[in-house]
Design a protein around this motif. Structure first.
Motif, PDB file in Angstrom:
ATOM      1  N   TRP A  80     -51.492 -17.062 -14.556  1.00  0.00           N
ATOM      2  CA  TRP A  80     -51.577 -15.558 -15.038  1.00  0.00           C
ATOM      3  C   TRP A  80     -53.030 -15.483 -15.279  1.00  0.00           C
ATOM      4  O   TRP A  80     -53.241 -14.049 -15.397  1.00  0.00           O
ATOM      5  CB  TRP A  80     -50.690 -15.508 -16.042  1.00  0.00           C
ATOM      6  CG  TRP A  80     -51.242 -16.002 -17.358  1.00  0.00           C
ATOM      7  CD1 TRP A  80     -50.534 -17.247 -17.775  1.00  0.00           C
ATOM      8  CD2 TRP A  80     -51.772 -15.728 -18.498  1.00  0.00           C
ATOM      9  NE1 TRP A  80     -51.070 -17.547 -19.200  1.00  0.00           N
ATOM     10  CE2 TRP A  80     -51.928 -16.546 -19.452  1.00  0.00           C
ATOM     11  CE3 TRP A  80     -52.406 -14.432 -18.673  1.00  0.00           C
ATOM     12  CZ2 TRP A  80     -52.526 -16.397 -20.810  1.00  0.00           C
ATOM     13  CZ3 TRP A  80     -53.365 -14.499 -19.960  1.00  0.00           C
ATOM     14  CH2 TRP A  80     -53.325 -15.311 -20.867  1.00  0.00           C
ATOM     15  N   VAL A  81     -53.894 -16.111 -15.194  1.00  0.00           N
ATOM     16  CA  VAL A  81     -55.347 -15.817 -15.688  1.00  0.00           C
ATOM     17  C   VAL A  81     -56.084 -15.657 -14.615  1.00  0.00           C
ATOM     18  O   VAL A  81     -56.255 -16.505 -13.509  1.00  0.00           O
ATOM     19  CB  VAL A  81     -55.912 -16.798 -16.601  1.00  0.00           C
ATOM     20  CG1 VAL A  81     -57.477 -16.537 -16.874  1.00  0.00           C
ATOM     21  CG2 VAL A  81     -55.277 -16.774 -18.164  1.00  0.00           C
TER      22      VAL A  81
ATOM     23  N   SER B  84     -57.194 -10.656 -18.252  1.00  0.00           N
ATOM     24  CA  SER B  84     -56.619 -12.029 -18.475  1.00  0.00           C
ATOM     25  C   SER B  84     -57.367 -13.077 -19.186  1.00  0.00           C
ATOM     26  O   SER B  84     -56.965 -13.738 -20.042  1.00  0.00           O
ATOM     27  CB  SER B  84     -55.841 -12.132 -17.501  1.00  0.00           C
ATOM     28  OG  SER B  84     -56.682 -12.512 -16.298  1.00  0.00           O
TER      29      SER B  84
ATOM     30  N   GLN C 104     -50.909 -24.136 -22.836  1.00  0.00           N
ATOM     31  CA  GLN C 104     -51.438 -23.007 -22.367  1.00  0.00           C
ATOM     32  C   GLN C 104     -52.666 -22.795 -21.254  1.00  0.00           C
ATOM     33  O   GLN C 104     -52.890 -22.008 -20.330  1.00  0.00           O
ATOM     34  CB  GLN C 104     -52.235 -22.241 -23.683  1.00  0.00           C
ATOM     35  CG  GLN C 104     -51.040 -21.841 -24.666  1.00  0.00           C
ATOM     36  CD  GLN C 104     -51.786 -21.106 -26.156  1.00  0.00           C
ATOM     37  OE1 GLN C 104     -52.308 -20.108 -25.842  1.00  0.00           O
ATOM     38  NE2 GLN C 104     -51.656 -21.940 -27.222  1.00  0.00           N
TER      39      GLN C 104
ATOM     40  N   PHE D 123     -56.580 -14.881 -22.510  1.00  0.00           N
ATOM     41  CA  PHE D 123     -56.316 -16.413 -22.742  1.00  0.00           C
ATOM     42  C   PHE D 123     -56.959 -17.000 -23.805  1.00  0.00           C
ATOM     43  O   PHE D 123     -56.661 -17.665 -24.705  1.00  0.00           O
ATOM     44  CB  PHE D 123     -56.651 -17.232 -21.361  1.00  0.00           C
ATOM     45  CG  PHE D 123     -56.716 -18.618 -21.555  1.00  0.00           C
ATOM     46  CD1 PHE D 123     -55.522 -19.155 -21.762  1.00  0.00           C
ATOM     47  CD2 PHE D 123     -57.775 -19.214 -20.880  1.00  0.00           C
ATOM     48  CE1 PHE D 123     -55.673 -20.543 -21.852  1.00  0.00           C
ATOM     49  CE2 PHE D 123     -57.714 -20.427 -21.147  1.00  0.00           C
ATOM     50  CZ  PHE D 123     -56.409 -21.361 -21.575  1.00  0.00           C
TER      51      PHE D 123
ATOM     52  N   SER E 195     -52.052 -20.929 -17.779  1.00  0.00           N
ATOM     53  CA  SER E 195     -53.013 -20.084 -17.614  1.00  0.00           C
ATOM     54  C   SER E 195     -53.394 -19.903 -16.097  1.00  0.00           C
ATOM     55  O   SER E 195     -53.823 -19.132 -15.575  1.00  0.00           O
ATOM     56  CB  SER E 195     -54.190 -20.387 -18.410  1.00  0.00           C
ATOM     57  OG  SER E 195     -54.941 -21.452 -18.012  1.00  0.00           O
TER      58      SER E 195
END
Length: 280
Positions: free
Chosen positions: A277-278, A199, A270, A203, A274
Motif C-alpha cells: 500500500w505504500v 502513503s 508493517q 507509513f 507496506s
C-alpha cells in the motif's frame, strides 16, 4: 569506517549494550538495591506469563495503541487537508495546533488533570453545556483509559499535521488534473491520488506513533499512575512498577524484553505490509 565509527559508538553504548544488559538481567533475581544477585534462568519469564497483571497490561497496551495511532493519523490528514491552502492567519493556526507537541508531556498532563477534575473541570463543563452526563474521567476505571488516550491524541495531532501538509504540497498537480478529466469527485480524488501520494508519510507516522504509544509513560504517571485498579497500566508502566516500586528488577527487565520483541514484530509486520500500500 572512519565515518561510521562516530555514529556507531553512541549506538553501541546507549542502545545495543543496554538491551543486551537488560536481557542478561532478565535471567537474574536482582532487587535493584543490592550488588549481589543470582542467575535464575527463565523463572522471571515463567512467573511473568502466569501473572494476570501482565495480560491486563498487554491488553491495555493494545487498546492504548489502537486508540492513539488511528485517530492521530486520521486527524492529522484532516487537519492538513483543511490547512493546506494558504489563508490569512494560517501560520497562527498551524503554530497553535503544533504547540502541544513541543510542550513537555508532564506540563500538559498536569493541565489536563485540572481539565478532568470532576466538579470544576472544563471537560465536565463542556459535557454539561451539551446536556450530557458528567464523567469521573481519571477517577474511574471505566473512563481513565479514554482520558489518557485523549491527552495523547491532542498532543500528537499537530505533529502528524505538519508532516501531512508537507506531503500534500509535493503531490503533483498533474495527477489531480488528470483525475478531474476522468470525472472524479472529491472522495475519488483523495482515494486515487492524494492517499497513494502521501502513503510514505502515512507509513512513517504509523511507525513513529506506534513506537511512541508503546513507550508512553509521562501522561500515565501524572494522570492515573496506572490506575484506577490497573485500568491504565501498560507494559512500560508495569516495567516501572516492578522495577522501581516492587524492586523486582529481574522481572521488570523481562517485561522490557517482551516489549522490545513486540515492537520489533509489529515494525516488521508493517514493513512487510507496506509493500502492498505504500507508493514511493
Amino acid at each position: 569506517m572512519a565515518f561510521v565509527i562516530p555514529a556507531l559508538l553512541p549506538l553501541v553504548v546507549f542502545w545495543i549494550y543496554p538491551i543486551l544488559r537488560s536481557l542478561y538481567l532478565s535471567f537474574t533475581d536482582w532487587d535493584y538495591m543490592s550488588s549481589e544477585y543470582s542467575i535464575i534462568g527463565f523463572k522471571n519469564y515463567i512467573s511473568l506469563f502466569k501473572d494476570t497483571r501482565f495480560y491486563e497490561a498487554l491488553w491495555n497496551t493494545f487498546i492504548f495503541g489502537i486508540g492513539t495511532v488511528i485517530p492521530t493519523i486520521a486527524g492529522g490528514v484532516v487537519l492538513a487537508l483543511l490547512l493546506q491552502k494558504a489563508f490569512k492567519g494560517d501560520g497562527i493556526f498551524k503554530f497553535i495546533l503544533f504547540s502541544p507537541w513541543i510542550t513537555p508531556t508532564v506540563a500538559i498532563s498536569i493541565v489536563w488533570t485540572w481539565i478532568y477534575e470532576p466538579d470544576v473541570g472544563i471537560a465536565n463543563a463542556v459535557l454539561k453545556f451539551l446536556h450530557l452526563p458528567a464523567l469521573q474521567w481519571i477517577n474511574s476505571s471505566k473512563t481513565s483509559m479514554l482520558a489518557v488516550i485523549i491527552v495523547t491524541i491532542w498532543k500528537s495531532l499537530g505533529y502528524a499535521m505538519i508532516f501531512y501538509i508537507t506531503a500534500l504540497e509535493k503531490v503533483p498537480k498533474e495527477l489531480y488534473e488528470a483525475n478531474a478529466l476522468d470525472g472524479a469527485n472529491s472522495w475519488q480524488r483523495f482515494r486515487d491520488v492524494t492517499f497513494p501520494s502521501i502513503s510514505p508519510t502515512t507509513f512513517f507516522l504509523v511507525i513513529i506513533t506506534m513506537v511512541n504509544s508503546l513507550q508512553a509513560y509521562d501522561q500515565i504517571q501524572i494522570l492515573t499512575q496506572g490506575g484506577p485498579s490497573g485500568s491504565t497500566r501498560t507494559l512500560l508502566y508495569m516495567y516501572y512498577q516492578l522495577g522501581f516500586e516492587e524492586y523486582n528488577m529481574g522481572q521488570a527487565t523481562a517485561v522490557a524484553i517482551v516489549l522490545i520483541i513486540i515492537t520489533v514484530i509489529l515494525s516488521l509486520l508493517q514493513f512487510v505490509a507496506s509493500k502492498k500500500w505504500v507508493h514511493y
